[in-house]
Design an enzyme around this catalytic site. Structure first.
Site, PDB file in Angstrom:
ATOM      1  N   GLU A  45      10.061 -52.785 -22.757  1.00  0.00           N
ATOM      2  CA  GLU A  45      10.926 -51.782 -22.152  1.00  0.00           C
ATOM      3  C   GLU A  45      12.046 -51.490 -23.164  1.00  0.00           C
ATOM      4  O   GLU A  45      12.693 -52.430 -23.644  1.00  0.00           O
ATOM      5  CB  GLU A  45      11.524 -52.296 -20.839  1.00  0.00           C
ATOM      6  N   ARG A 307       6.034 -67.856 -21.610  1.00  0.00           N
ATOM      7  CA  ARG A 307       6.945 -67.211 -22.547  1.00  0.00           C
ATOM      8  C   ARG A 307       7.517 -68.235 -23.515  1.00  0.00           C
ATOM      9  O   ARG A 307       7.564 -69.431 -23.246  1.00  0.00           O
ATOM     10  CB  ARG A 307       8.041 -66.436 -21.822  1.00  0.00           C
ATOM     11  N   LYS A 317      17.495 -60.399 -22.728  1.00  0.00           N
ATOM     12  CA  LYS A 317      18.130 -59.211 -23.311  1.00  0.00           C
ATOM     13  C   LYS A 317      19.518 -59.007 -22.717  1.00  0.00           C
ATOM     14  O   LYS A 317      20.422 -58.555 -23.402  1.00  0.00           O
ATOM     15  CB  LYS A 317      17.273 -57.970 -23.026  1.00  0.00           C
TER      16      LYS A 317
HETATM   17  P1  ATP Z   1      13.910 -59.983 -21.169  1.00  0.00           P
HETATM   18  O1  ATP Z   1      13.601 -60.798 -19.949  1.00  0.00           O
HETATM   19  O2  ATP Z   1      14.466 -60.739 -22.317  1.00  0.00           O
HETATM   20  O3  ATP Z   1      14.677 -58.726 -20.890  1.00  0.00           O
HETATM   21  P2  ATP Z   1      11.449 -58.681 -20.868  1.00  0.00           P
HETATM   22  O4  ATP Z   1      10.331 -59.525 -20.447  1.00  0.00           O
HETATM   23  O5  ATP Z   1      12.081 -57.864 -19.806  1.00  0.00           O
HETATM   24  O6  ATP Z   1      12.501 -59.519 -21.682  1.00  0.00           O
HETATM   25  P3  ATP Z   1       9.943 -56.602 -22.045  1.00  0.00           P
HETATM   26  O7  ATP Z   1      10.468 -55.544 -22.919  1.00  0.00           O
HETATM   27  O8  ATP Z   1       9.511 -56.237 -20.689  1.00  0.00           O
HETATM   28  O9  ATP Z   1      11.067 -57.713 -22.029  1.00  0.00           O
HETATM   29  O10 ATP Z   1       8.811 -57.422 -22.774  1.00  0.00           O
HETATM   30  C1  ATP Z   1       7.738 -56.842 -23.462  1.00  0.00           C
HETATM   31  C2  ATP Z   1       6.618 -57.825 -23.564  1.00  0.00           C
HETATM   32  O11 ATP Z   1       7.042 -58.994 -24.243  1.00  0.00           O
HETATM   33  C3  ATP Z   1       6.123 -58.259 -22.194  1.00  0.00           C
HETATM   34  O12 ATP Z   1       4.719 -58.272 -22.206  1.00  0.00           O
HETATM   35  C4  ATP Z   1       6.679 -59.633 -22.025  1.00  0.00           C
HETATM   36  O13 ATP Z   1       5.835 -60.403 -21.228  1.00  0.00           O
HETATM   37  C5  ATP Z   1       6.759 -60.135 -23.469  1.00  0.00           C
HETATM   38  N1  ATP Z   1       7.830 -61.110 -23.613  1.00  0.00           N
HETATM   39  C6  ATP Z   1       9.123 -60.951 -23.256  1.00  0.00           C
HETATM   40  N2  ATP Z   1       9.819 -62.080 -23.487  1.00  0.00           N
HETATM   41  C7  ATP Z   1       8.941 -62.978 -24.000  1.00  0.00           C
HETATM   42  C8  ATP Z   1       9.045 -64.338 -24.437  1.00  0.00           C
HETATM   43  N3  ATP Z   1      10.206 -65.009 -24.399  1.00  0.00           N
HETATM   44  N4  ATP Z   1       7.926 -64.937 -24.901  1.00  0.00           N
HETATM   45  C9  ATP Z   1       6.760 -64.270 -24.962  1.00  0.00           C
HETATM   46  N5  ATP Z   1       6.598 -63.006 -24.577  1.00  0.00           N
HETATM   47  C10 ATP Z   1       7.672 -62.349 -24.101  1.00  0.00           C
HETATM   48 MG    MG Z   2      10.208 -56.979 -18.647  1.00  0.00          MG
END
Ligand code: ATP
Ligand code: MG
Length: 602
Positions: A45, A307, A317
């Site tokens: 995102e 993760r 984030k």
């Molecule tokens: P945050 O919780 O930090 O805002 P998010 O999961 O909302 O991160 P996205 O932009 O939705 O961030 O993530 C894009 C992709 O990266 C998704 O498929 C998510 O599952 C993966 N991802 C996010 N954080 C991690 C992590 N710590 N380890 C592995 N994959 C991740």
């Molecule tokens: Mg997300």
């Protein structure tokens, strides 16, 4: 098309292709001929910069595409207009390209021609086709979920017509409350049995902008008694009268993540939709939507993995944004940040980050990875690839009294002992040199092998010198050390083989380049800064020290594509803020893990 086969392209670091439960599934699917081509995606995102957790996901998704001769789409998962921004879109594209550009072969991540899907008919139903990959694409270009808003809306209309979705007039709070909890009964929406015609009319008028934000939603009609609350008539569309960074003012209703994600996967022909474990409970909804639209098979499938968490940092984030907004760091790309852009600016090569992602593996078990694992992989990589250079961070002057005032000679120095092909270079040497303040002690403890009054030490690649006199100013500060050199002790000389216990680095004072060197350390003082309480209370106050260093003159031509080892000090990279004549270097890492040593002491 021929069946893709599981090949093992050798990585730059000669890492064997990893195996894990997801790759095992893909291998089995390929063996069974289930898909023509393996297609994965990485769907961030655009509401922040990518971090090292995303790097794990990028390496997994692009890695699988690479190993199975498939494709991986970079997709902006941009269904929430209020939190997203083009600044983030641009940084994400840059970071993904940096991480995979010297790794990807030509099939990887190439976007099909044309930005929006073409409308086609499949089994008498409207469907969408994205077209073949564009072989003229130079780099990974993003797809946008928002490019599919029209298609996704059409799918929503289909669900309404089938009686599988309805417009609900409850407020968000009411919906939440009425949905109950896993062990708590729910109360169905008062609008659940609204006629198809009425829902159709209202949904179209929602789209036309007739209703204010929050006044109505579109909900899937699934099962209000399901133990899985995500199946209790989830909201799939909401009203948001706000500008979208990609679609502008075209829409005032936006699909929810769960509705948009599976359909975006479907539209792009994704075969394996790989995400993190928190989405496991959403999988029944993912499948329900695709199945109840009666879409032609093969349908994409969702697979979940744990993760990445890393010690001494925070990963969400939201928290990273706080560090930026509160100016605790200089920006998203501050070299102390766990963001991909920060890690890059710190000097970590993309190759080392990929190696890390491969080494930690893919599992279904949540855990925290020690940051030392990353640091050691980076050290190993830089040890192999970094050019050795001489630099003094905290200088004190040494004058070699038995050399003439105008003495200058060129000393032969090795560029990289790990890589003979890197060759040698000439480093100027003269009567006055800078040495490290720490490499001299007036009254040293036992086992101190560096310079002391009356003691001897070798200047790296050069002469053995002896300290005859310590010159101090009125305040008692050392101004210079007057030494004599054993002029036969240089390589090839008659006393070259004379042994002294210490060897220290130096830079000729007459030739030294002045540079700012930023010495970075871990941003937090504790292993799990967000374990409890306020993570900002655990900021390391010594995470950045800037010193005015003296560097050997060859570094005037330093390149940001190179990595350097300042001998005995650590690994360094040129910072993009550098100006000609005012270079800035960032310390990527020290040569050894000083944290481990400190922990042993205490
Ligand atoms: P945050 O919780 O930090 O805002 P998010 O999961 O909302 O991160 P996205 O932009 O939705 O961030 O993530 C894009 C992709 O990266 C998704 O498929 C998510 O599952 C993966 N991802 C996010 N954080 C991690 C992590 N710590 N380890 C592995 N994959 C991740
Ligand atoms: Mg997300």
């Amino acid at each position: 098309m021929a069946n893709p086969t599981h090949s093992s392209p050798a990585d730059a670091g000669a890492a064997p292709t990893p195996t894990d439960f997801i790759r095992d599934i893909v291998t089995a699917n390929v063996a069974a001929g289930k898909y023509q081509k393996i297609v994965t995606r990485f769907p961030p995102e655009p509401n922040g910069y990518l971090h090292i957790g995303h790097a794990k996901s990028i390496c997994l998704n692009f890695g699988i595409a690479r190993e199975f001769r498939g494709r991986c789409n970079l997709r902006m998962d941009d269904t929430n207009p209020t939190k997203e921004d083009v600044e983030y879109v641009d940084s994400i594209q840059q970071d993904v390209n940096w991480l995979i550009e010297d790794w990807a072969d030509d099939r990887l991540g190439l976007k099909p021609k044309g930005k929006t899907p073409e409308a086609i008919t499949v089994n008498g139903q409207p469907d969408f086709y994205l077209g073949p990959a564009d072989p003229s694409a130079a780099a990974v270009e993003p797809f946008y979920a928002s490019d599919y808003f029209e298609q996704i809306y059409q799918y929503a209309l289909q669900l309404v017509r089938k009686g599988k979705a309805y417009v609900c007039d409850h407020t968000a709070e009411e919906v939440d409350k009425m949905r109950g909890a896993p062990e708590k009964a729910s109360e169905p929406s008062h609008y659940r049995d609204r006629s198809v015609e009425e829902s159709l009319d209202l949904f179209q008028r929602m789209r036309a902008g007739e209703f204010p934000d929050g006044s109505r939603t579109l909900r899937a009609k699934i099962d209000m008694a399901s133990p899985n609350i995500w199946m209790r008539d989830p909201v799939i569309y909401r009203i948001r009268h706000s500008e979208h960074h990609h679609t502008g003012a075209a829409w005032c209703i936006y699909p929810m993540y769960d509705f948009a994600h599976c359909l975006s996967d479907y539209i792009e022909g994704i075969t394996h939709s790989i995400c993190t474990l928190e989405f496991e409970v959403h999988r029944p909804l993912y499948d329900w939507i695709l199945e109840n639209l009666g879409l032609p098979r093969p349908l994409p499938h969702q697979f979940e993995f744990a993760r990445l968490n890393v010690t001494f940092t925070v990963m969400s984030k939201r928290k990273l944004l706080q560090l930026v907004n509160e100016k605790i760091v200089t920006g998203w790309d501050d070299p102390r940040m766990p963001t991909i852009s920060g890690i890059r600016r710190r000097g970590v090569p993309a190759r080392a980050l990929r190696q890390f992602a491969y080494n930690i593996g893919v599992t279904k078990r949540d855990s925290v990875t020690d940051v030392a694992v990353l640091e050691n992989i980076v050290r190993e990589d830089l040890n192999r690839h970094a050019l050795r250079r001489l630099g003094v961070l905290r200088p004190v002057k040494v004058v070699i009294t038995n050399l003439p005032e105008d003495h200058v000679e060129e000393i032969n120095a090795i560029n990289n002992p790990e890589d003979p092909a890197a060759g040698t270079r000439k480093v100027p040497f003269s009567r006055a040199v800078w040495i490290e303040r720490d490499d001299f002690m007036e009254t040293p403890p036992p086992k101190y092998f560096r310079l002391r009054p009356g003691g001897e030490v070798r200047l790296k690649y050069g002469y053995i010198i002896k300290c005859d006199e310590v010159v101090k100013d009125a305040a008692g500060q050392i101004v210079e050390l007057r030494c004599t050199a054993d002029l036969g002790s240089k390589a090839g000389g008659p006393t070259a083989n004379r042994k002294v216990k210490g060897t220290i680095h130096w830079v000729s004072a007459a030739h030294a380049l002045e540079a700012d060197v930023r010495l970075y350390d871990r941003l937090f003082t504790v292993a799990e800064p967000d374990a409890e309480g306020d993570f900002k209370k655990r900021i390391n106050p010594h995470s950045l020290e800037t010193v005015a260093a003296k560097l050997e003159p060859s570094l005037a031509k330093a390149s940001d594509a190179e990595r350097y080892q300042f001998e005995r000090l650590g690994y360094f990279a040129l910072d993009p803020d550098s100006q000609p004549g005012r270079l800035i270097f960032n310390r990527t890492l020290t040569l050894r893990d000083t944290w481990a040593r400190e922990q042993q002491k205490s």
